[in-house]
Design an enzyme around this catalytic site. Sequence first.
Site, PDB file in Angstrom:
ATOM      1  N   LYS A 203       2.377  -3.025   6.305  1.00  0.00           N
ATOM      2  CA  LYS A 203       2.612  -2.813   4.876  1.00  0.00           C
ATOM      3  C   LYS A 203       4.059  -2.408   4.588  1.00  0.00           C
ATOM      4  O   LYS A 203       4.609  -2.747   3.536  1.00  0.00           O
ATOM      5  CB  LYS A 203       1.617  -1.799   4.309  1.00  0.00           C
ATOM      6  CG  LYS A 203       0.182  -2.324   4.294  1.00  0.00           C
ATOM      7  CD  LYS A 203       0.056  -3.575   3.428  1.00  0.00           C
ATOM      8  CE  LYS A 203      -1.381  -3.983   3.216  1.00  0.00           C
ATOM      9  NZ  LYS A 203      -1.517  -5.075   2.242  1.00  0.00           N
TER      10      LYS A 203
ATOM     11  N   ALA B 211       2.712  -0.237   9.585  1.00  0.00           N
ATOM     12  CA  ALA B 211       3.834  -1.100   9.963  1.00  0.00           C
ATOM     13  C   ALA B 211       3.786  -2.421   9.206  1.00  0.00           C
ATOM     14  O   ALA B 211       4.810  -2.903   8.705  1.00  0.00           O
ATOM     15  CB  ALA B 211       3.824  -1.345  11.471  1.00  0.00           C
TER      16      ALA B 211
ATOM     17  N   SER C 233       0.866  -1.172   0.000  1.00  0.00           N
ATOM     18  CA  SER C 233       0.000   0.000   0.000  1.00  0.00           C
ATOM     19  C   SER C 233       0.904   1.224   0.000  1.00  0.00           C
ATOM     20  O   SER C 233       2.064   1.137   0.417  1.00  0.00           O
ATOM     21  CB  SER C 233      -0.859  -0.011   1.263  1.00  0.00           C
ATOM     22  OG  SER C 233      -1.463   1.245   1.497  1.00  0.00           O
TER      23      SER C 233
ATOM     24  N   TYR D 126      -1.464  -0.819  10.554  1.00  0.00           N
ATOM     25  CA  TYR D 126      -1.572  -1.128   9.129  1.00  0.00           C
ATOM     26  C   TYR D 126      -0.307  -0.686   8.394  1.00  0.00           C
ATOM     27  O   TYR D 126       0.261  -1.439   7.594  1.00  0.00           O
ATOM     28  CB  TYR D 126      -2.811  -0.447   8.542  1.00  0.00           C
ATOM     29  CG  TYR D 126      -3.019  -0.709   7.076  1.00  0.00           C
ATOM     30  CD1 TYR D 126      -3.578  -1.906   6.644  1.00  0.00           C
ATOM     31  CD2 TYR D 126      -2.685   0.245   6.116  1.00  0.00           C
ATOM     32  CE1 TYR D 126      -3.790  -2.147   5.299  1.00  0.00           C
ATOM     33  CE2 TYR D 126      -2.891   0.013   4.769  1.00  0.00           C
ATOM     34  CZ  TYR D 126      -3.443  -1.186   4.364  1.00  0.00           C
ATOM     35  OH  TYR D 126      -3.641  -1.430   3.023  1.00  0.00           O
TER      36      TYR D 126
END
Length: 153
Positions: free
Chosen positions: A63, A61, A46, A59
């Site tokens: 990704k 961390a 992402s 999230y």
Amino acid sequence: MFLHQVSLEEWDAVVDTNLKGTFLSNRAVLPAMVQQRQGHIINISSTSGIKGRPFDSVYCASKFGVVGLTEALAEEVRQYGIKVHVVLPDAVDTPIWEQNAPIQAPEGSLAPERVADVICYLISMPQDTVFGNLVIQPFKSRRRKKGPKNSLV
């Protein structure tokens, strides 16, 4: 949500899904790819994997981890003819936004089909071609100043 409000269970759920899930799926396909001396792995991260965003630390961390895992794996398996890429989409218009309060889906989010198009493009490239980390985001044109029609000014 603020990091100090995240439970260990929530942390584990996000990291297990995004990072551990990527690790497990990559590990599962590698023996066959190494044996056949070819293959293509495309992991999905992402834009949150290259720029931290407020209220989304877990999230982000997970990704960021997917990006690092992909980059390291690409170097490990290159010698076997295996290509490993990571695609980093900006906001994608999916139902997941419904669970992300207070964060809402940005206007003009990517259609999931655009991400699929990039993946299809990657796997169709000649064997001697690789890309760096691919960020995909919607094209947002600037509003033109009012002026004469068909004018570039």
